[in-house]
Design a protein around this motif. Structure first.
Motif, PDB file in Angstrom:
ATOM      1  N   CYS A   1      27.100  -6.076 -12.622  1.00 42.00           N
ATOM      2  CA  CYS A   1      28.250  -5.414 -13.476  1.00 42.00           C
ATOM      3  C   CYS A   1      28.529  -4.090 -12.864  1.00 42.00           C
ATOM      4  O   CYS A   1      28.352  -3.005 -13.016  1.00 42.00           O
ATOM      5  CB  CYS A   1      27.667  -4.974 -14.912  1.00 42.00           C
ATOM      6  SG  CYS A   1      26.653  -6.165 -15.582  1.00 42.00           S
TER       7      CYS A   1
ATOM      8  N   ILE B   1      23.786 -11.025 -12.685  1.00 43.98           N
ATOM      9  CA  ILE B   1      25.221 -10.247 -12.609  1.00 43.98           C
ATOM     10  C   ILE B   1      25.135  -8.986 -12.283  1.00 43.98           C
ATOM     11  O   ILE B   1      24.264  -8.306 -13.052  1.00 43.98           O
ATOM     12  CB  ILE B   1      26.064 -10.457 -13.824  1.00 43.98           C
ATOM     13  CG1 ILE B   1      26.337 -11.822 -14.212  1.00 43.98           C
ATOM     14  CG2 ILE B   1      27.473  -9.682 -13.582  1.00 43.98           C
ATOM     15  CD1 ILE B   1      27.225 -12.263 -15.438  1.00 43.98           C
TER      16      ILE B   1
ATOM     17  N   SER C   1      25.394 -16.893  -9.873  1.00 44.58           N
ATOM     18  CA  SER C   1      25.185 -15.591 -10.118  1.00 44.58           C
ATOM     19  C   SER C   1      26.374 -14.975  -9.507  1.00 44.58           C
ATOM     20  O   SER C   1      26.999 -15.611  -8.410  1.00 44.58           O
ATOM     21  CB  SER C   1      23.745 -15.050  -9.219  1.00 44.58           C
ATOM     22  OG  SER C   1      22.830 -15.376  -9.766  1.00 44.58           O
ATOM     23  N   TYR C   2      26.580 -13.749 -10.009  1.00 45.35           N
ATOM     24  CA  TYR C   2      27.759 -13.056  -9.123  1.00 45.35           C
ATOM     25  C   TYR C   2      27.228 -11.608  -8.663  1.00 45.35           C
ATOM     26  O   TYR C   2      26.494 -10.850  -9.378  1.00 45.35           O
ATOM     27  CB  TYR C   2      28.799 -12.462 -10.071  1.00 45.35           C
ATOM     28  CG  TYR C   2      29.594 -11.425  -9.445  1.00 45.35           C
ATOM     29  CD1 TYR C   2      30.729 -11.847  -8.754  1.00 45.35           C
ATOM     30  CD2 TYR C   2      29.724 -10.083 -10.193  1.00 45.35           C
ATOM     31  CE1 TYR C   2      31.445 -10.898  -8.096  1.00 45.35           C
ATOM     32  CE2 TYR C   2      30.422  -9.396  -9.517  1.00 45.35           C
ATOM     33  CZ  TYR C   2      31.398  -9.490  -8.442  1.00 45.35           C
ATOM     34  OH  TYR C   2      32.176  -8.538  -8.050  1.00 45.35           O
TER      35      TYR C   2
END
Length: 449
Positions: free
Chosen positions: A369, A367, A349-350
């Motif tokens: 964004c 994520i 994951s980010y």
């Protein structure tokens, strides 16, 4: 107590480094060499720090001020020897009343304890104190010529006799003296020597001739290591890292493969921290007691709280704040985000520009964004929320406490606390069509061959 001033000589280009960057700006443990020189005396709280710059003076000034905005920068435009370099600080210290230590910007390992010994010797009656060391290979080092416990003079190797070259007590170049005495002696230094330069070392003979007492404080040779080439820079890094690993373990951390762990100059590691192999620290990292850093993780500019587990293969970037007992798993990147107590971001994951509440669970492949191509935006996820796998959270967006986001969703609007959000295309299943499609593809492949 007598005040202390620091003069750091940092004017050399460092030709052997084969670099456009001034030698003193090459890093060890993520900090320029000149900053290590400043750190060596920082614990002694100098009243003034003067950096004598030359090649790349603007870059040296930027690095010095990045560590100490009050440091004074003076210019040695023409390098005419060490006495000439020190003399460039005369005007900056004109009103200073106290002792001065002269250090070198390419010598990163002088310990505060050594500087304290020099000051003690100076305040114990010596007019000038020189830092010396017993050299395994004296070679090109200047020799300290003593008579009992009195230092009579320093002889540069190129000017030394065969008898003087046999001396193994060598000069580090580091000197301590009262400000007035130092500059009075420098004013008498000449350039009648093999190099035609003004040697700072000549002040010892001048002081002895004037009836002053000169003394030597010794330290291990490794402490006086100067950096003049890329190979020496690599050696310095290895020495620094070995010291820091030992220090971390002495202070209660466990390093399962010490030689594979690399610290930055300002890394703080608490007690009972477990560090697995191949963990790398950039500047600005604090890890609190009982945390676990698993293998192949990279941390920079972040704070890891008690009991948190990081990695393996995790990346914590600047302004990542990991709460107590949080879990940051494999191939997870965190940047400018607060991860609450007990929250989990376990896989792939980010999370950037975000706030994750206590106990929240972030599913694999999620994520935030956070960037629209121009501006960054924030994602907020409440305590106890559950984010399903492969979710894209298009910031700015907020998911309330206890909310659930279904796997595969693209969330573009706020989700209220306790709510369920499903934001994905409807699945269309056609019975039998899969088998017929496969048969058609296999027939086409057979025809092509």
């Amino acid at each position: 107590m007598t005040q202390l001033a620091l003069i750091i000589l940092a004017a050399g280009k460092g030709t052997r480094m084969k670099s456009d960057l001034p030698k003193v700006l090459h890093p060890v443990a993520g900090a320029p060499l000149v900053v290590h020189a400043m750190l060596a005396v920082e614990a002694l709280e100098p009243a003034a720090t003067i950096v004598v710059a030359g090649h790349g003076a603007d870059l040296v000034e930027r690095a010095a001020h990045g560590h100490d905005p009050d440091a004074r920068i003076v210019l040695q435009a023409e390098q005419r020897g060490t006495a000439h370099a020190v003399d460039r600080a005369r005007g900056a210290l004109e009103q200073f009343d106290g002792d001065v230590i002269v250090l070198y910007g390419d010598t990163p390992f002088i310990r505060p304890e050594t500087m304290t010994e020099m000051l003690d010797a100076r305040r114990g009656g010596a007019d000038v104190v020189v830092l010396g060391f017993e050299a395994e290979q004296p070679g090109k080092y200047g020799r300290l010529v003593t008579n009992g416990d009195v230092l009579e003079r320093i002889v540069e190797a190129k000017d030394a006799s065969a008898e003087e070259l046999a001396i193994t007590l060598c000069n580090s170049g580091v000197i301590c003296a009262d400000r007035a005495t130092l500059f009075d002696l420098i004013a008498q230094v000449g350039d009648d020597n093999a190099a035609g330069e003004y040697y700072l070392t000549d002040i010892i003979g001048l002081a002895s001739g004037a009836g002053m007492r000169c003394a030597v404080v010794t330290c291990p040779e490794e402490e006086t290591l100067g950096i003049n080439s890329r190979a020496e820079l690599a050696r310095a890094e290895a020495i620094w890292q070995a010291r820091r690993r030992h220090e971390a373990m002495e202070n209660g951390a466990t390093l399962t493969a010490p030689d594979t762990v690399f610290f930055a100059h300002d890394t703080h590691i608490g007690a009972d921290v477990l560090i697995e192999p191949h963990v790398i620290f950039g500047p600005g990292v604090t890890v609190e007691n009982g945390a676990t850093l698993r293998a192949f993780s990279h941390l920079e500019g972040c704070h890891v709280s008690d009991g948190a587990v990081i990695g393996p293969y995790a990346r914590l970037r600047p302004d990542a704040e990991i709460g107590p007992d949080a879990r940051i798993g494999n191939f997870v990147e965190i940047k400018k985000a607060v991860i609450g107590e007990g929250a989990k971001v376990n896989h792939l994951s980010y999370i950037g520009d975000a706030e994750i509440g206590a106990g929240a669970n972030i599913g694999a492949g999620t994520i935030t964004c956070n960037y629209d191509g121009v501006l960054k935006h924030e994602t907020r996820i409440g305590a106890g929320a559950f984010i399903g796998s492969n979710t894209a959270l298009v910031a700015p967006v907020e998911v309330g406490e206890g909310a659930v986001v279904a796997a595969g969703s693209t969330i573009t609007a706020d989700v209220p606390g306790g709510g369920l959000a499903i934001a994905r295309s409807r699945q269309d299943t056609k019975p039998g069509q899969g088998a017929r499609l496969r048969e058609a593809l296999l027939a086409r492949k057979a025809a092509d061959t």
